[in-house]
Design a protein around this motif. Structure first.
Motif, PDB file in Angstrom:
ATOM      1  N   ARG A  70      -5.565  14.979 -20.744  1.00 37.18           N
ATOM      2  CA  ARG A  70      -4.233  15.069 -21.355  1.00 37.18           C
ATOM      3  C   ARG A  70      -3.296  15.896 -20.468  1.00 37.18           C
ATOM      4  NH1 ARG A  70      -7.959  15.225 -25.581  1.00 37.18           N
ATOM      5  NH2 ARG A  70      -7.605  13.614 -27.185  1.00 37.18           N
ATOM      6  N   TRP A  71      -3.195  15.486 -19.238  1.00 36.83           N
ATOM      7  CA  TRP A  71      -2.495  16.241 -18.194  1.00 36.83           C
ATOM      8  C   TRP A  71      -0.989  16.000 -18.204  1.00 36.83           C
ATOM      9  CZ3 TRP A  71      -1.633  15.101 -12.537  1.00 36.83           C
ATOM     10  CH2 TRP A  71      -1.514  16.276 -11.791  1.00 36.83           C
ATOM     11  N   GLY A  72      -0.530  15.039 -18.993  1.00 33.28           N
ATOM     12  CA  GLY A  72       0.894  14.823 -19.130  1.00 33.28           C
ATOM     13  C   GLY A  72       1.515  13.928 -18.089  1.00 33.28           C
ATOM     14  N   CYS A  73       0.732  13.030 -17.490  1.00 30.92           N
ATOM     15  CA  CYS A  73       1.270  12.152 -16.448  1.00 30.92           C
ATOM     16  C   CYS A  73       0.960  10.687 -16.715  1.00 30.92           C
ATOM     17  CB  CYS A  73       0.710  12.550 -15.085  1.00 30.92           C
ATOM     18  SG  CYS A  73       1.291  11.527 -13.725  1.00 30.92           S
ATOM     19  N   TRP A  74      -0.173  10.412 -17.345  1.00 28.92           N
ATOM     20  CA  TRP A  74      -0.667   9.043 -17.450  1.00 28.92           C
ATOM     21  C   TRP A  74      -0.159   8.366 -18.716  1.00 28.92           C
ATOM     22  CZ3 TRP A  74      -2.246   9.623 -12.803  1.00 28.92           C
ATOM     23  CH2 TRP A  74      -2.900  10.787 -12.410  1.00 28.92           C
ATOM     24  N   ASP A  75      -0.038   7.027 -18.662  1.00 28.02           N
ATOM     25  CA  ASP A  75       0.330   6.250 -19.846  1.00 28.02           C
ATOM     26  C   ASP A  75      -0.889   5.960 -20.714  1.00 28.02           C
ATOM     27  OD1 ASP A  75       3.099   5.893 -19.053  1.00 28.02           O
ATOM     28  OD2 ASP A  75       2.338   4.523 -17.518  1.00 28.02           O
ATOM     29  N   ALA A  91       0.819  -1.207   0.000  1.00 30.93           N
ATOM     30  CA  ALA A  91       0.000   0.000   0.000  1.00 30.93           C
ATOM     31  C   ALA A  91       0.853   1.257   0.000  1.00 30.93           C
ATOM     32  CB  ALA A  91      -0.933   0.000   1.210  1.00 30.93           C
ATOM     33  N   ARG A  92       1.883   1.296   0.833  1.00 30.24           N
ATOM     34  CA  ARG A  92       2.724   2.486   0.903  1.00 30.24           C
ATOM     35  C   ARG A  92       3.614   2.630  -0.325  1.00 30.24           C
ATOM     36  NH1 ARG A  92       1.462   6.493   4.608  1.00 30.24           N
ATOM     37  NH2 ARG A  92       0.574   5.547   6.464  1.00 30.24           N
ATOM     38  N   PHE A  93       4.041   1.506  -0.884  1.00 34.34           N
ATOM     39  CA  PHE A  93       4.791   1.584  -2.141  1.00 34.34           C
ATOM     40  C   PHE A  93       3.949   2.248  -3.216  1.00 34.34           C
ATOM     41  CE2 PHE A  93       4.763  -0.390  -6.341  1.00 34.34           C
ATOM     42  CZ  PHE A  93       5.946   0.119  -6.847  1.00 34.34           C
ATOM     43  N   TRP A  94       2.681   1.862  -3.328  1.00 38.82           N
ATOM     44  CA  TRP A  94       1.816   2.401  -4.361  1.00 38.82           C
ATOM     45  C   TRP A  94       1.686   3.926  -4.215  1.00 38.82           C
ATOM     46  CZ3 TRP A  94      -0.066   2.961  -8.804  1.00 38.82           C
ATOM     47  CH2 TRP A  94      -1.324   3.501  -9.073  1.00 38.82           C
ATOM     48  N   GLU A  95       1.494   4.397  -3.008  1.00 34.38           N
ATOM     49  CA  GLU A  95       1.438   5.846  -2.770  1.00 34.38           C
ATOM     50  C   GLU A  95       2.743   6.514  -3.181  1.00 34.38           C
ATOM     51  OE1 GLU A  95       1.782   8.839   1.026  1.00 34.38           O
ATOM     52  OE2 GLU A  95       0.735   6.929   1.336  1.00 34.38           O
ATOM     53  N   MET A  96       3.866   5.936  -2.782  1.00 37.28           N
ATOM     54  CA  MET A  96       5.167   6.515  -3.070  1.00 37.28           C
ATOM     55  C   MET A  96       5.467   6.499  -4.570  1.00 37.28           C
ATOM     56  SD  MET A  96       8.834   5.552  -1.298  1.00 37.28           S
ATOM     57  CE  MET A  96       8.734   3.788  -1.669  1.00 37.28           C
ATOM     58  N   TYR A  97       5.163   5.390  -5.216  1.00 38.32           N
ATOM     59  CA  TYR A  97       5.378   5.287  -6.661  1.00 38.32           C
ATOM     60  C   TYR A  97       4.573   6.357  -7.397  1.00 38.32           C
ATOM     61  CZ  TYR A  97       5.001   3.507 -11.427  1.00 38.32           C
ATOM     62  OH  TYR A  97       5.006   3.397 -12.806  1.00 38.32           O
ATOM     63  N   LEU A  98       3.315   6.508  -7.030  1.00 34.96           N
ATOM     64  CA  LEU A  98       2.445   7.481  -7.677  1.00 34.96           C
ATOM     65  C   LEU A  98       2.975   8.901  -7.464  1.00 34.96           C
ATOM     66  CD1 LEU A  98      -0.181   7.911  -9.244  1.00 34.96           C
ATOM     67  CD2 LEU A  98      -1.383   7.975  -7.060  1.00 34.96           C
ATOM     68  N   GLY A  99       3.372   9.218  -6.220  1.00 30.98           N
ATOM     69  CA  GLY A  99       3.921  10.543  -5.963  1.00 30.98           C
ATOM     70  C   GLY A  99       5.156  10.822  -6.788  1.00 30.98           C
ATOM     71  N   CYS A 100       6.026   9.845  -6.926  1.00 34.19           N
ATOM     72  CA  CYS A 100       7.248  10.034  -7.718  1.00 34.19           C
ATOM     73  C   CYS A 100       6.927  10.198  -9.199  1.00 34.19           C
ATOM     74  CB  CYS A 100       8.201   8.863  -7.499  1.00 34.19           C
ATOM     75  SG  CYS A 100       8.955   8.828  -5.859  1.00 34.19           S
ATOM     76  N   ALA A 131       6.754  13.998 -13.737  1.00 37.09           N
ATOM     77  CA  ALA A 131       5.994  14.672 -14.792  1.00 37.09           C
ATOM     78  C   ALA A 131       5.958  16.187 -14.607  1.00 37.09           C
ATOM     79  CB  ALA A 131       4.573  14.119 -14.833  1.00 37.09           C
ATOM     80  N   GLY A 132       6.650  16.681 -13.578  1.00 40.74           N
ATOM     81  CA  GLY A 132       6.715  18.121 -13.360  1.00 40.74           C
ATOM     82  C   GLY A 132       5.585  18.695 -12.544  1.00 40.74           C
TER      83      GLY A 132
END
Length: 305
Positions: free
Chosen positions: A278-283, A59-68, A73-74
């Protein structure tokens, strides 16, 4: 900055302990990747993050990965030092054009019983071929969405989140990612829209494929519960208008490849506060177009290619 591996106490996760020891090259590599993520994310993590990671690393990895990913993405994240409110807040807050985008992350476990996500038993242990546990994975996903929707409703009542703020629920499926579909549609899409099994249409004379699509499916059956099926229509239901979008990925501590496990965003067409497209973050990024019974879901990033 304290590292991730100095937490002691009871009930520490065995996976955390294995990575802390890192006896094998694969564990050393995973620990190195996590250390690099933590170095980036530490200023934005709450005071309980390290303790939480030691007991529920997925759970905490997922939060950290998303934040990074957002930082890469700026995007501008609000550091913990600027979020002094007691009583809880969503996991991630971003500042965008003077407004705020809140993200509440959750990484559901596989569950138990007939409605839990279970892989096939190995053939040498008496197993046999069988269907993928897609239904079970969808149940885990819709349950996580409902749970975090209630959390956001509480934050709105308490004034933690303003009515004009964007609100995203981020669901990480790393704990059952092997059994969640990704192509052509990520499992999250068929969890919030009434999209059932895929089909193809054949020309009987030639045997050629001449068409195809998806069967409509408005419910997800439950076998191990006494409360009946779960609606598969969250993003067509006014109950969820407070949610702007849902983010989704199957990334896990052992597989952080965005090429194999992309980060996907699905927009809620009924959202009270829509999320930017089209926010420039998602795949991958999905929107529903149309109205009434005449609508379709489209990956707008694929359409741009």
């Amino acid at each position: 900055m304290c590292d991730l591996w100095s937490v002691d106490g009871e009930d520490l996760d065995q996976g955390y302990l294995n990575l802390r020891t890192a006896s094998h090259p694969e564990e050393q590599d995973m620990r190195g990747q996590l250390d690099r993520l933590w170095e980036t994310y530490a200023p934005y993590a709450d005071a309980t993050f390290r303790q939480g990671f030691a007991r529920d690393p997925n759970a905490r990895f997922w939060e950290m990965y998303l934040g990074c990913r957002l930082l890469q993405a700026g995007k501008r994240l609000m550091p913990t030092a600027e979020r002094p409110r007691r009583g809880g807040q969503p996991d991630i807050c971003m500042i965008e054009d003077g407004g705020r985008i809140w993200i509440e992350a959750i990484a559901p476990e596989p569950g138990a019983g007939e409605d839990g996500v279970r892989g096939p038993k190995p053939i040498n242990q008496g197993g046999r071929f069988g269907p993928m546990p897609t239904r079970q994975a969808q149940l885990r996903t819709t349950g996580a969405l409902f749970k975090k929707t209630k959390v956001f409703e509480r934050y709105l009542r308490e004034g933690v989140v303003a009515p004009e703020d964007v609100r995203i629920i981020a669901i990480g499926a790393g704990s059952f990612g092997l059994y969640a579909t990704e192509r052509p549609l990520p499992l999250i899409v068929s969890s919030v829209f009434p999209i059932g099994d895929a089909y193809v249409t054949l020309d009987r004379a030639t045997g050629e494929v001449v068409g195809g699509g998806y069967e409509p499916s408005y419910q997800i059956e439950r076998k191990g519960a006494a409360h009946g099926p779960i609606p598969r229509t969250a993003f067509l239901d006014p109950t969820f208008v407070q949610i702007s979008a849902v983010a989704w990925s199957r990334v896990s501590i052992g597989n952080m490849s965005s090429a194999k496990r992309p980060l996907t965003l699905v927009h809620n067409p009924l959202a009270a506060v829509p999320m930017h497209q089209r926010w420039g973050c998602w795949d991958r990024e999905f929107v529903a177009v149309g109205e009434g019974d005449d609508w379709a879901v489209s990956d707008i990033l694929a359409a741009d290619e």
